[in-house]
Design an enzyme around this catalytic site. Structure first.
Site, PDB file in Angstrom:
ATOM      1  N   LYS A 100       0.838  -1.204   0.000  1.00  0.00           N
ATOM      2  CA  LYS A 100       0.000   0.000   0.000  1.00  0.00           C
ATOM      3  C   LYS A 100       0.873   1.254   0.000  1.00  0.00           C
ATOM      4  CE  LYS A 100      -3.870  -2.382   2.213  1.00  0.00           C
ATOM      5  NZ  LYS A 100      -4.695  -2.623   3.403  1.00  0.00           N
ATOM      6  N   GLN A 120      -4.838  -1.542   9.646  1.00  0.00           N
ATOM      7  CA  GLN A 120      -4.655  -2.839   8.975  1.00  0.00           C
ATOM      8  C   GLN A 120      -5.150  -3.960   9.879  1.00  0.00           C
ATOM      9  OE1 GLN A 120      -3.672  -3.233   5.810  1.00  0.00           O
ATOM     10  NE2 GLN A 120      -3.849  -5.456   5.925  1.00  0.00           N
ATOM     11  N   ASP A 126     -10.923   2.918   4.100  1.00  0.00           N
ATOM     12  CA  ASP A 126     -11.293   1.514   3.890  1.00  0.00           C
ATOM     13  C   ASP A 126     -12.803   1.320   3.773  1.00  0.00           C
ATOM     14  OD1 ASP A 126      -9.258  -0.362   3.611  1.00  0.00           O
ATOM     15  OD2 ASP A 126      -8.799  -0.393   5.756  1.00  0.00           O
TER      16      ASP A 126
HETATM   17  N1  GUN Z   1      -6.949  -6.938   6.070  1.00  0.00           N
HETATM   18  C1  GUN Z   1      -7.316  -7.669   4.995  1.00  0.00           C
HETATM   19  N2  GUN Z   1      -7.855  -6.873   4.048  1.00  0.00           N
HETATM   20  C2  GUN Z   1      -7.836  -5.631   4.528  1.00  0.00           C
HETATM   21  C3  GUN Z   1      -8.253  -4.366   4.004  1.00  0.00           C
HETATM   22  O1  GUN Z   1      -8.785  -4.219   2.893  1.00  0.00           O
HETATM   23  N3  GUN Z   1      -8.037  -3.299   4.826  1.00  0.00           N
HETATM   24  C4  GUN Z   1      -7.494  -3.429   6.059  1.00  0.00           C
HETATM   25  N4  GUN Z   1      -7.353  -2.332   6.791  1.00  0.00           N
HETATM   26  N5  GUN Z   1      -7.099  -4.562   6.569  1.00  0.00           N
HETATM   27  C5  GUN Z   1      -7.273  -5.666   5.804  1.00  0.00           C
END
Ligand code: GUN
Length: 285
Positions: A52, A96, A119
């Site tokens: 990311k 996350q 998100d």
């Molecule tokens: N863990 C697995 N997928 C995601 C996601 O799209 N965002 C976040 N913050 N954590 C995750």
């Protein structure tokens, strides 16, 4: 079989986004900012947040990673979220997942300012989504919809079967596919005869977190199959779909890696850009 090449679609969209961001920065003099909070040192999460960060840098989003130890207290995490909520250079913020068990993920996510929820996990944003109101959409479901449309796949009238009912993938992708005109079935751990359902699918989305759960005998010939799973087996990444077997029956299939993953990151970056534009308008910068 047509490969649904998430890496290719995401990188094209990231380049377009990079241009849009450069134009906005030229006018407004401020880059979009994304804060990523990660707790603990789960290797998979670390590799996701690095991905990311790298993609943010590529498109011109200023990102900051806040990596906290797994001994961190709830109060310390709350203090950080509140600080980032107040920081005008932070347009988007993500926590996350997963986070350690002593912390309450839903509680912490709901403390992120709704306007910075890149998100789309905040309870209010999810409420808007379920009521079909404009909002920040969760990144993976949004990325899947973008990938389908990049291949001119219109879910209208399709039987869409989703394996998995999480708040971050299964449930919201059901909502988006239903809005797009599909008829929805959601399968999960308690589903009695999963193959019965998956074999009805014109469009099958698998997000169960179990390596190679879906084999060729569970897929209708000609189905479109989207694999959201990422599992490490013998040091190799594999999806929830048995790629080698299912590629012989599906009409379209996402690879793992380089399928849904890059689309999720692209959707996160697009969400951050959209929040940034809203903040610029709100502040009339
Ligand atoms: N863990 C697995 N997928 C995601 C996601 O799209 N965002 C976040 N913050 N954590 C995750």
């Amino acid at each position: 079989m047509i490969l649904l090449d998430g890496r290719k679609v995401a990188s094209e969209r990231n380049l377009q986004l990079k241009d849009k961001i450069a134009q906005a920065v030229a006018v407004h003099g401020r880059e979009p900012g994304l804060a990523i909070i990660m707790i603990g040192d789960n290797p998979a999460s670390l590799s996701y947040v690095k991905g990311k960060g790298k993609a943010s840098a590529l498109v011109g989003i200023k990102h900051e990673l806040h990596q906290l130890p797994d001994t961190v207290t709830e109060d310390e995490v709350i203090a950080l979220i509140e600080k980032l909520n107040q920081d005008p250079t932070v347009d988007g913020m993500i926590l996350q997942l997963p986070i350690p068990d002593h912390l309450d993920d839903a509680k912490l996510i709901d403390l992120i300012a709704r306007e910075k929820d890149a998100d789309g996990f905040h309870v209010v944003n999810q409420g808007y989504l379920y009521q079909k109101k404009p909002t920040t959409k969760p990144a993976t479901p949004k990325g899947i919809m973008t990938l389908l449309s990049a291949y001119d796949i219109n879910p209208k009238g399709m039987n869409a079967v989703i394996v998995g009912r999480s708040n971050i993938v299964g449930f919201p992708i059901a909502r988006l596919l239903m809005d797009a005109g599909a008829t929805i079935t959601i399968c999960h751990r308690q589903t009695k005869d999963m193959a019965y359902h998956t074999k009805q699918a014109d469009l099958l989305v698998v997000s169960a977190g179990r390596a190679r759960l879906v084999g060729a005998d569970m897929v209708k010939p000609g189905a479109i199959v989207v694999d959201v799973g990422v599992n490490r087996v013998d040091d190799k990444l594999v999806g929830d779909v048995d790629f080698e077997a299912v590629k012989e029956v599906a009409s379209h299939l996402t690879p793992v890696p380089k399928g849904v993953g890059p689309m999720t990151i692209n959707a996160l970056l697009e969400n951050t850009y959209e929040l940034y534009m809203e903040h610029l308008v709100a502040n009339k910068v």
